[in-house]
Design an enzyme around this catalytic site. Structure first.
Site, mmCIF file in Angstrom:
data_model
loop_
_atom_site.group_PDB
_atom_site.id
_atom_site.type_symbol
_atom_site.label_atom_id
_atom_site.label_comp_id
_atom_site.label_asym_id
_atom_site.label_seq_id
_atom_site.Cartn_x
_atom_site.Cartn_y
_atom_site.Cartn_z
ATOM 1 N N PRO A 145 -1.868 -19.846 14.208
ATOM 2 C CA PRO A 145 -3.130 -19.024 14.739
ATOM 3 C C PRO A 145 -3.940 -19.542 15.757
ATOM 4 O O PRO A 145 -4.478 -18.977 16.677
ATOM 5 C CB PRO A 145 -3.994 -18.241 13.695
ATOM 6 N N TYR B 58 -14.076 -23.337 18.569
ATOM 7 C CA TYR B 58 -13.274 -23.931 17.493
ATOM 8 C C TYR B 58 -13.906 -25.375 17.136
ATOM 9 O O TYR B 58 -14.154 -26.187 17.843
ATOM 10 C CB TYR B 58 -11.984 -24.234 18.394
ATOM 11 N N HIS C 67 -13.626 -13.144 28.406
ATOM 12 C CA HIS C 67 -14.129 -14.323 28.005
ATOM 13 C C HIS C 67 -13.633 -15.287 28.911
ATOM 14 O O HIS C 67 -12.347 -15.455 29.404
ATOM 15 C CB HIS C 67 -13.625 -14.770 26.820
ATOM 16 N N LYS D 197 -1.728 -17.050 20.076
ATOM 17 C CA LYS D 197 -0.735 -16.837 20.840
ATOM 18 C C LYS D 197 0.296 -15.734 20.279
ATOM 19 O O LYS D 197 1.264 -15.245 20.929
ATOM 20 C CB LYS D 197 0.251 -18.001 21.132
ATOM 21 N N TYR E 105 -4.108 -21.690 27.200
ATOM 22 C CA TYR E 105 -4.855 -20.670 26.449
ATOM 23 C C TYR E 105 -4.886 -19.537 27.284
ATOM 24 O O TYR E 105 -4.803 -18.279 26.456
ATOM 25 C CB TYR E 105 -6.525 -21.285 26.234
HETATM 26 C C1 PHB Z 1 -9.237 -14.087 15.599
HETATM 27 O O1 PHB Z 1 -10.056 -13.560 16.280
HETATM 28 O O2 PHB Z 1 -8.786 -13.623 14.633
HETATM 29 C C2 PHB Z 1 -8.554 -15.116 16.214
HETATM 30 C C3 PHB Z 1 -8.916 -15.605 17.567
HETATM 31 C C4 PHB Z 1 -8.448 -16.876 17.967
HETATM 32 C C5 PHB Z 1 -7.885 -17.545 17.389
HETATM 33 C C6 PHB Z 1 -7.207 -17.300 16.161
HETATM 34 C C7 PHB Z 1 -7.718 -15.902 15.542
HETATM 35 O O3 PHB Z 1 -7.121 -18.864 17.709
#
Ligand code: PHB
Ligand code: APR
Length: 390
Positions: free
Chosen positions: A292, A200, A72, A296, A384
């Site tokens: 989450p 997000y 990605h 990280k 990130y």
């Molecule tokens: C996930 O795919 O579970 C996931 C991805 C990004 C995040 C948190 C969880 O920031």
């Protein structure tokens, strides 16, 4: 039984440490309280930094990851009904790889079994001893017998609820903690992801995240109250609420389907300092938790065991204590930066009822600044994709 390094916990931290040590010819035994199936059944995040991928390569377990991992080059932020892309690759020259923690764990387990290395599953009453003196050892109970594993070092890779951190005298450890006033309701479903990259979303009804495991498996999350229960959420209610929190152009594209997993997790920031006590080293969730947002957790666990394996290799190969002496300080320097990023990203994207209308205006101004400023976008992107391992 005797080994050089006794590893407590067969999550990603313990398994990766075992693999890195094996590559360096250092002997380790892993003691895990659950079954292998239980460990594999836990659904966790799945975004790998390049440094994590490099460690998995070094550990010799990246073959399937190279084949199946999805690169990605950016992510999308949604607010005010609009999508805004953050171009990680354009801004930093780095990207992330989407590959589930379950897959990482499975690859590590298989490599360990293929190499004939010892992992004790379903060990009961695991306890750690002697790490302040010359005879560290781990005791456990299995199949009606009390057993003891003598070692040079103990790696406490037993997660937030493990026995390792709990065995350190309270006066020797400092705890820093923040609990957030909401949780994440997550579902996993065999439907194609709505977008090519993660989304997000900041919305007045609360945060939402569109994530994925593969081109045919999606992971979606909704911010929920701490008192909410999974039973309150039918699949249909989840999909309806998700669509409400996404820009219309995205909401229309969501493919819905039956969930294969649904759970609620609380959000916490937590750090224990230091991470070394004599011959006991804490690594991964045993020493720190991040919320989450930004994914990280697994990456920090990987960089901890990267530093730890380096230190142990220097100890055995070069007879130098430098690496293990620097372990705690090196880890913590990186951990606090990831804690800051995860806390900041969480604060930016979620609904905090207690901050009121002023708080919402601040979030909105920051989101607009973020997507409009190359400097601010770069700051998000470089955190990130992962800060360097020094
Ligand atoms: C996930 O795919 O579970 C996931 C991805 C990004 C995040 C948190 C969880 O920031
Ligand atoms: N004795 C032996 N094993 C234990 C004990 C104990 N007393 N207590 C816990 N364990 C085991 C757990 O059953 C688990 O398998 O330790 C393991 C810890 O694994 P994780 O909780 O996955 O922690 P870690 O390996 O540090 O991984 C960190 O993975 O779990 C995610 O959110 C986490 O993404 C982060 C990363």
């Amino acid at each position: 039984m005797r080994t050089q390094v006794a590893i407590v916990g067969a999550g990603p931290a313990g398994l990766l440490l075992g693999a890195l040590l094996h590559q360096a010819g250092i002997d380790a035994v892993i003691i895990e309280q659950r079954s292998a199936e239980y460990v594999l059944g836990r659904i966790r995040a799945g975004v790998l930094e390049q440094t994590t991928v490099a460690l998995l390569e070094q550990a010799g377990v990246a073959e399937r990851l190279r084949r199946e991992g999805l690169p990605h080059d950016g992510t999308e932020l949604a607010f005010d009904g609009q999508l805004h892309r953050i171009d990680f690759f354009g801004l930093t020259g780095r990207r992330v790889t989407v590959y589930g923690q379950t897959e990482v764990t499975q690859d590590l387990m298989q490599a360990r079994a293929a190499a004939g290395l010892t992992t004790v599953y379903e060990a009961e009453n695991v306890s750690v001893h002697g790490f302040d003196g010359a005879a560290p050892h781990v005791r456990y109970h299995q199949a009606g017998r009390d057993l003891e594993l003598a070692c040079d070092f103990i790696a406490g890779c037993d997660g937030y609820h493990g026995v390792s951190r709990a065995s350190v005298p309270a006066c020797a450890i400092a705890i820093f903690e923040k609990v957030y006033p909401f949780g994440w309701l997550g579902i996993l479903a065999d439907v194609p992801p709505v977008r090519h990259e993660l989304v997000y979303a900041n919305h007045e009804r609360g945060f939402a995240l569109c994530s994925q495991r593969s081109r045919t498996r999606s992971r979606y999350y909704l911010q929920t109250s701490l008192t909410d229960k999974v039973e309150n959420w039918s699949d249909a209610a989840f999909w309806d609420e998700l669509r409400l929190r996404l820009p219309a152009e995205v909401a229309q594209q969501v493919t819905t389907g039956a969930s294969i997993e649904k759970s609620i997790a609380p959000l916490r920031s937590f750090v224990a300092e230091p991470m070394r006590f004599g011959t006991l080293f804490l690594a991964g969730d045993a020493a720190h938790i991040v919320p989450p947002t930004g994914a990280k957790g697994l990456n920090l666990a990987a960089s901890d065991v990267g530093y730890l394996s380096q230190g142990l290799i220097e100890h055995y190969r070069d007879k130098s204590p430098a690496g293990i002496d620097a372990y705690s300080q090196r880890c913590l320097a990186r951990i606090w930066k990831a804690e800051r990023f995860s806390w900041w990203f969480t604060s930016l994207m979620h609904k905090f009822p207690e901050t009121g209308a002023f708080g919402q205006k601040m979030q909105h101004a920051e989101l607009e600044y973020l997507v409009g400023s190359k400097a601010a976008s770069t700051a998000l992107a470089e955190n990130y994709v992962g800060l360097p391992i020094r």
